[in-house]
Design an enzyme around this catalytic site. Structure first.
Site, PDB file in Angstrom:
ATOM      1  N   LYS A   1     -22.258  11.703  22.254  1.00 10.58           N
ATOM      2  CA  LYS A   1     -22.812  12.498  23.377  1.00 10.58           C
ATOM      3  C   LYS A   1     -24.208  13.020  23.062  1.00 10.58           C
ATOM      4  O   LYS A   1     -24.430  14.215  22.904  1.00 10.58           O
ATOM      5  CB  LYS A   1     -21.901  13.665  23.754  1.00 10.58           C
ATOM      6  CG  LYS A   1     -20.562  13.231  24.280  1.00 10.58           C
ATOM      7  CD  LYS A   1     -19.755  14.410  24.804  1.00 10.58           C
ATOM      8  CE  LYS A   1     -18.335  14.027  25.104  1.00 10.58           C
ATOM      9  NZ  LYS A   1     -17.538  13.743  23.890  1.00 10.58           N
TER      10      LYS A   1
ATOM     11  N   ASP B   1     -30.398  15.215  23.694  1.00 11.86           N
ATOM     12  CA  ASP B   1     -31.668  15.837  23.305  1.00 11.86           C
ATOM     13  C   ASP B   1     -32.838  15.051  23.889  1.00 11.86           C
ATOM     14  O   ASP B   1     -32.637  14.085  24.617  1.00 11.86           O
ATOM     15  CB  ASP B   1     -31.750  15.885  21.769  1.00 11.86           C
ATOM     16  CG  ASP B   1     -32.439  17.139  21.289  1.00 11.86           C
ATOM     17  OD1 ASP B   1     -33.547  17.431  21.814  1.00 11.86           O
ATOM     18  OD2 ASP B   1     -31.905  17.824  20.398  1.00 11.86           O
TER      19      ASP B   1
ATOM     20  N   ASP C   1     -18.546   8.384  20.263  1.00 12.17           N
ATOM     21  CA  ASP C   1     -18.660   9.403  21.325  1.00 12.17           C
ATOM     22  C   ASP C   1     -19.591  10.537  20.873  1.00 12.17           C
ATOM     23  O   ASP C   1     -19.208  11.698  20.877  1.00 12.17           O
ATOM     24  CB  ASP C   1     -17.245   9.920  21.645  1.00 12.17           C
ATOM     25  CG  ASP C   1     -17.198  10.768  22.894  1.00 12.17           C
ATOM     26  OD1 ASP C   1     -18.218  10.848  23.605  1.00 12.17           O
ATOM     27  OD2 ASP C   1     -16.128  11.356  23.153  1.00 12.17           O
TER      28      ASP C   1
HETATM   29  N1  5IU Z   1     -13.654  13.909  26.121  1.00 15.20           N
HETATM   30  C1  5IU Z   1     -12.840  14.597  26.971  1.00 15.20           C
HETATM   31  N2  5IU Z   1     -13.314  15.012  28.176  1.00 15.20           N
HETATM   32  C2  5IU Z   1     -14.574  14.802  28.566  1.00 15.20           C
HETATM   33  C3  5IU Z   1     -15.413  14.086  27.689  1.00 15.20           C
HETATM   34  C4  5IU Z   1     -14.931  13.660  26.486  1.00 15.20           C
HETATM   35  O1  5IU Z   1     -11.677  14.837  26.687  1.00 15.20           O
HETATM   36  O2  5IU Z   1     -14.947  15.168  29.693  1.00 15.20           O
HETATM   37  I1  5IU Z   1     -17.298  13.758  28.225  1.00 15.20           I
HETATM   38  C5  5IU Z   1     -13.231  13.424  24.808  1.00 15.20           C
HETATM   39  C6  5IU Z   1     -12.781  14.493  23.875  1.00 15.20           C
HETATM   40  C7  5IU Z   1     -11.788  13.782  23.026  1.00 15.20           C
HETATM   41  C8  5IU Z   1     -11.148  12.791  23.939  1.00 15.20           C
HETATM   42  O3  5IU Z   1     -12.473  13.089  21.986  1.00 15.20           O
HETATM   43  O4  5IU Z   1     -12.117  12.524  24.943  1.00 15.20           O
HETATM   44  C9  5IU Z   1      -9.869  13.279  24.595  1.00 15.20           C
HETATM   45  O5  5IU Z   1      -8.905  13.585  23.632  1.00 15.20           O
HETATM   46  P1  5IU Z   1      -7.465  14.209  24.027  1.00 15.20           P
HETATM   47  O6  5IU Z   1      -6.720  13.082  24.782  1.00 15.20           O
HETATM   48  O7  5IU Z   1      -6.867  14.522  22.696  1.00 15.20           O
HETATM   49  O8  5IU Z   1      -7.722  15.406  24.855  1.00 15.20           O
END
Ligand code: 5IU
Length: 456
Positions: free
Chosen positions: A298, A301, A296
């Site tokens: 993301k 750039d 992940d």
């Molecule tokens: N994550 C989010 N929301 C988003 C995006 C990514 O929560 O909109 I784009 C990621 C962040 C974390 C995981 O790595 O998903 C969610 O983790 P929790 O269930 O602990 O919140």
């Protein structure tokens, strides 16, 4: 414009309706069979049909015309040429390469579109088309149909709030043919008896979401096919987000919960002791337990930098990740640098409070995603076109938010409301005292929510 009766008699000569004994798609024995496709081979008559149909719509306002594939496509084209109204084309299936759009042509969300159909029976194919078109943000008020077989489709659509204009009912057609000595008294009676006795088929209106099997058939990217196959095999749509800081924790969790998940989502840059050996071990667990590795990162750039971040540095993500996330903020070209083997999941919408990913951003993100062949889906918090897989983070059975802006929903809610494909659970699993038990709970509730979603 000629009269309806004249039109019917000319069309009849082309063989659009046949009498005898026919087995319909539904298995029902019918004394007649209708096929309006020959009209397209008679340009004069097609033009005439187009005028008849436009005439039915003379009080309607619309910006676009769309035909239900395939039989109504030439009719819709003729209507577009006659009226000067732009045509859009609804695909029967996504191409599977290049752009994955289900609607082709130029249109803007909020525009009103008329649907054109040749024959309406139960209304099933119209309902499916309506869903695809509405998903793109277009509004449908009016539907124009050449022939109503009087099998329940028109009332179903009217109940759903659409105006249906039909040129003929089947009863009208047989009456006109009888009047013109093209049907005997006996044939007429036979058909009328059939119409009276055939039960109204209530369209088995399919759930507006596709099953994993249907999605797998639509997807051409190997990573998309793979994650869907794993979902089907394991009866799981759970992605565990292992946001922990040591390789040992990741490996241990992956081993413990590996059987319940379709992928492990990672933030490799929060790991303190990353090594190549760790990657080898993680890959071997992923192979053994049959799940994908989803980084992940993301990316966000310019293409040149993203490429260095993807292929180089300490983590060499391109060497091991099956799936990666990328923002679309730098535009379409920035996404073209990723190896075609990796499945890209773009960020169309975020789960956090006051995110800047508003409706317009999401719409643009989807457009870009549909144009890149190795984008397999998006992270979002609302419905997506069925050509893209929907990944939903912010899933937790016990909390509704955290203190840092995260918003949570239950698996049931994200399936019900958004027709998601995969739930992403972080703290709900890795922070729990019994991750294995919790993962099983999310696997079960995600799968039940999916089954409920496809059965509606
Ligand atoms: N994550 C989010 N929301 C988003 C995006 C990514 O929560 O909109 I784009 C990621 C962040 C974390 C995981 O790595 O998903 C969610 O983790 P929790 O269930 O602990 O919140």
């Amino acid at each position: 414009m000629i009269s309806k009766e004249e039109f019917l008699l000319k069309a009849y000569k082309l063989g659009i309706i046949k009498f005898g004994n026919f087995t319909l798609k539904s298995g029902i024995q019918s004394p007649f069979y209708v096929d309006l496709r020959p009209i397209a081979s008679d340009p004069e008559l097609l033009k005439e049909l187009s005028q008849q149909l436009l005439n039915l719509l003379k009080k309607s306002c619309y910006d676009l015309i769309c035909g239900v594939p395939y039989a109504a496509l030439p009719m819709a084209t003729a209507m577009s040429l006659d009226s000067g109204t732009p045509l859009i084309i609804k695909r029967k299936e996504s191409k599977g390469y290049g752009t994955k759009k289900m609607l082709e042509g130029i249109f803007k969300s909020g525009q009103t579109c008329v649907l054109v159909e040749d024959v309406i029976t139960s209304g099933k194919s119209l309902i499916e088309t309506i869903e695809e078109v509405e998903k793109e943000g277009l509004r449908i008020k009016d539907i124009v149909v050449v022939l109503d077989r009087e099998q329940g489709g028109v009332s179903l659509l009217k109940e759903k709030g659409y105006n249906v204009y039909n040129l003929f009912t089947i009863e009208e057609v047989v009456d006109l043919l009888y009047k013109n000595n093209l049907l005997s008294q006996e044939e007429l009676q036979n058909i009328k008896n059939f119409l009276k006795s055939t039960p109204i088929v209530t369209a088995q209106v399919k759930s507006s979401r596709l099953t994993y099997e249907e999605k797998a058939a639509l997807q051409s990217h190997p990573a998309a096919k793979k994650i869907l196959e794993i979902a089907i095999k394991k009866k799981s749509n759970l992605i565990a987000s292992l946001d922990v800081s040591t390789t040992q924790e990741v490996l241990q969790l992956a081993e413990t919960i590996g059987d319940t998940i379709v992928a492990v989502k990672l933030h490799t840059d929060i790991i303190k002791d990353f090594s190549e050996e760790y990657v080898i071990k993680l890959k071997s667990i992923a192979n053994k337990k049959n799940f994908l590795l989803f980084e992940d990162r993301k990316f966000g750039d310019i293409g040149n930098t993203q490429q260095m971040q993807f292929e180089g540095g300490l983590y060499k993500i391109s060497d091991w990740a099956d799936l990666i996330t990328s923002h679309v903020i730098a535009g379409e070209d920035s996404l073209k640098i990723f190896d075609s083997k990796v499945g890209i999941i773009t960020i169309a919408e975020m789960s956090s409070s006051a995110t800047l990913t508003d409706e317009n951003y999401k719409k643009r993100a989807i457009e870009i995603s549909e144009n890149i062949s190795n984008v397999i889906g998006c992270v979002a918090q609302s419905k997506l076109p069925s050509s893209l897989l929907l990944f939903t983070p912010g899933v937790n059975l016990n909390s509704i938010k955290d203190k840092k802006g995260q918003n949570f929903n239950t698996p049931e809610k994200v399936f019900d409301k958004n027709h998601t494909d995969f739930i992403i659970v972080g703290r709900g699993i890795y922070k729990s005292t019994d991750p294995k038990k919790e993962a099983l709970k999310y696997q079960k509730s995600g799968w039940e929510a999916y089954l409920k979603n496809i059965s509606i």
